[in-house]
Design a protein around this motif. Structure first.
Motif, mmCIF file in Angstrom:
data_model
loop_
_atom_site.group_PDB
_atom_site.id
_atom_site.type_symbol
_atom_site.label_atom_id
_atom_site.label_comp_id
_atom_site.label_asym_id
_atom_site.label_seq_id
_atom_site.Cartn_x
_atom_site.Cartn_y
_atom_site.Cartn_z
ATOM 1 N N GLU A 161 -1.533 7.014 -7.327
ATOM 2 C CA GLU A 161 -1.831 8.025 -6.316
ATOM 3 C C GLU A 161 -3.265 7.855 -5.803
ATOM 4 O O GLU A 161 -3.526 7.890 -4.596
ATOM 5 N N ASP A 162 -4.145 7.628 -6.760
ATOM 6 C CA ASP A 162 -5.557 7.474 -6.425
ATOM 7 C C ASP A 162 -5.792 6.215 -5.573
ATOM 8 O O ASP A 162 -6.502 6.257 -4.562
ATOM 9 N N VAL A 164 -3.673 4.634 -3.716
ATOM 10 C CA VAL A 164 -3.069 4.772 -2.383
ATOM 11 C C VAL A 164 -3.985 5.622 -1.501
ATOM 12 O O VAL A 164 -4.217 5.295 -0.327
ATOM 13 N N ARG A 165 -4.565 6.674 -2.101
ATOM 14 C CA ARG A 165 -5.498 7.505 -1.324
ATOM 15 C C ARG A 165 -6.648 6.632 -0.831
ATOM 16 O O ARG A 165 -7.023 6.673 0.338
ATOM 17 N N ARG A 166 -7.177 5.811 -1.743
ATOM 18 C CA ARG A 166 -8.322 4.975 -1.371
ATOM 19 C C ARG A 166 -7.946 3.890 -0.363
ATOM 20 O O ARG A 166 -8.769 3.475 0.445
ATOM 21 N N GLY A 168 -6.034 4.273 2.023
ATOM 22 C CA GLY A 168 -6.010 4.910 3.350
ATOM 23 C C GLY A 168 -4.694 4.715 4.072
ATOM 24 O O GLY A 168 -4.587 5.018 5.261
ATOM 25 N N ARG A 169 -3.688 4.216 3.405
ATOM 26 C CA ARG A 169 -2.347 4.106 3.995
ATOM 27 C C ARG A 169 -1.323 4.151 2.873
ATOM 28 O O ARG A 169 -1.627 3.798 1.734
ATOM 29 N N THR A 170 -0.130 4.586 3.223
ATOM 30 C CA THR A 170 0.891 4.754 2.190
ATOM 31 C C THR A 170 1.718 3.472 2.060
ATOM 32 O O THR A 170 1.868 2.724 3.029
ATOM 33 N N TRP A 203 5.665 10.022 0.548
ATOM 34 C CA TRP A 203 5.134 8.938 1.384
ATOM 35 C C TRP A 203 6.193 8.349 2.325
ATOM 36 O O TRP A 203 5.869 7.542 3.190
#
Ligand SMILES: Cc1ncc(COP(=O)(O)O)c(C=O)c1O
Length: 408
Positions: A161-162, A164-166, A168-170, A203
């Motif tokens: 999760e982290d 993917v957040r970093r 900046g796209r899923t 997502w």
């Protein structure tokens, strides 16, 4: 334009990475000395039910069985599909005919999944470490890979999760081997399985649920597959194979997907191989119809548990204090990490010369992580050969250490 020997290669050819694991088959075939085979993830030769296969083969694919040698339906031989639906009823992989497509091994299932869902530049999550050929397949469709670490409870979903957040796209696709993972042997906890599906839903990602070893549990309590937990949600694309539970040379597997996907799978498969090997589908259909799989798996599970323990004991005898290894409840593999570090790529040729074949850890990471780890398969060799192979591995590690200290 990419070029090789002046030929007008497609751009995607540059992204074909191949598999160190598969290449070890021809490398080993060319060796003339005795080698303990810990490299390939293959069932033991004596675990292949050749007598039963020969017996039923005489009838199903022997003289006069002309129809078995004709082209098969692209979605699979009707007899095999029906027998599989029956075999899987009541298991965590329970399915229906309209969800089932027979493939040429698990690898074709992975290829079909990527062909349908991965465009060049799409983000594809892979476990780290992961199955070399799985990441190679995503790369062959020009995916951008995001490696997410695995621990004793499988894919670290909070880290996913982290990351993917970093990023900046899923991700378009998450490629997971939830049970007795290749190479680590780890199984994803129930909580993580559920969380992964929730994340994928949020997502809009597909989940490739690659589970060739789930039926080979010899300890602990069964966990529901991602297929079962998804309860028909089309986001899960399940890839299965007969390679580990019957024999890899058959090259027969299956995918279980939302029924809406089947026409696309059929189109894709018709442009690849028309149909999966028909005689061997017939052979497997009869193997299942006659009820051989259950008894066969019971024997194999007990034996693989014995072999895992033999490998762990041998490691304890030779590497206590110098390495750590995993403790899987099923499947084929132990993942060994050396501390102090050992360069396992440099170890590979020395180990081969000593008479033991392993796969270096960096083969299981597209960015070549895990230089100080290796994968060994406990399924292929008897406990006695396992003891001999680990002793040879210890000699190889000592030789590498002597060479390295001689150099410095
Ligand atoms: C995790 C995983 N997926 C897929 C496969 C491929 O299976 P098959 O040999 O049926 O193509 C393997 C085989 O090693 C595997 O370990």
């Amino acid at each position: 334009m990419h070029s090789s020997a002046g030929l007008p290669l497609a751009a995607r050819a540059a992204d074909l990475v191949g598999s160190v694991i598969d290449s070890s088959t021809s490398l080993l075939a060319s060796q003339t000395h005795d080698i303990v085979r810990f490299a390939m993830g293959a069932p033991a030769p004596e675990a292949i039910p050749t007598e039963v296969l020969a017996e039923i083969g005489a009838e199903t694919i022997g003289a006069g069985a002309h129809a078995a040698f004709d082209y098969a339906a692209t979605e699979g031989d009707p007899g095999l599909r029906a027998a599989l639906v029956e075999e899987l009823a009541g298991t965590s992989d329970e399915t229906t005919l309209e969800r089932l497509t027979i493939t040429s091994g698990g690898m074709q299932g992975l290829d079909l999944a990527c062909k349908l869902f991965v465009d060049p530049g799409d983000l594809v999550v892979v476990e780290s470490p992961t199955y070399t050929n799985g990441s190679a397949t995503a790369l062959s469709y020009q995916a951008d890979l995001l490696e997410v670490p695995v621990d004793d409870d499988g894919l670290q979903v909070d880290v996913l999760e982290d990351l993917v957040r970093r990023a900046g796209r899923t991700p378009k696709v998450v490629y997971a081997i939830p049970t007795f993972q290749n190479p680590s042997g780890a199984s994803m906890s129930l909580e993580r399985r559920r969380r992964l599906l929730d994340l994928a839903r949020s997502w809009g990602s597909m989940v490739i649920d690659d589970d060739p070893y789930g039926m080979l549990r010899f300890e602990g309590e069964p966990l529901p597959t991602l297929h079962e937990l998804a309860a028909g949600d089309p986001l899960v694309f399940s890839v299965r194979t007969f390679s580990k539970i019957v024999a890899p040379g058959l090259r027969v597997g299956w995918v279980d997907t939302a029924p809406e996907l089947q026409p696309l799978l059929i189109n894709a498969k018709q442009a690849m191989d028309t149909c999966t090997n028909h005689p061997l589908q017939r052979l497997l259909a009869r193997f299942l119809e006659d009820g051989h799989l259950g008894a066969h798996l019971d024997t194999q599970r007990a034996e693989y548990g014995r072999r895992k323990r033999a490998m762990q004991q041998a490691l304890e005898a030779h590497f206590a204090g110098r390495a750590r290894w995993t403790d899987p409840q099923g499947g084929f593999f132990l993942w060994v990490t050396f501390d102090p570090a050992v360069d396992t790529e440099a170890l590979f040729p020395i180990a081969l010369a000593e008479g033991v074949a392993i796969i270096p850890g960096n083969a299981f990471s597209p960015s070549k992580r895990f230089p100080d780890a290796l994968r060994i398969c406990f399924a292929t060799s008897s406990p006695e050969r396992i003891a001999e192979g680990v002793a040879r591995l210890a000699r190889a590690v000592d030789r590498l250490a002597a060479r390295t200290s001689g150099r410095s």
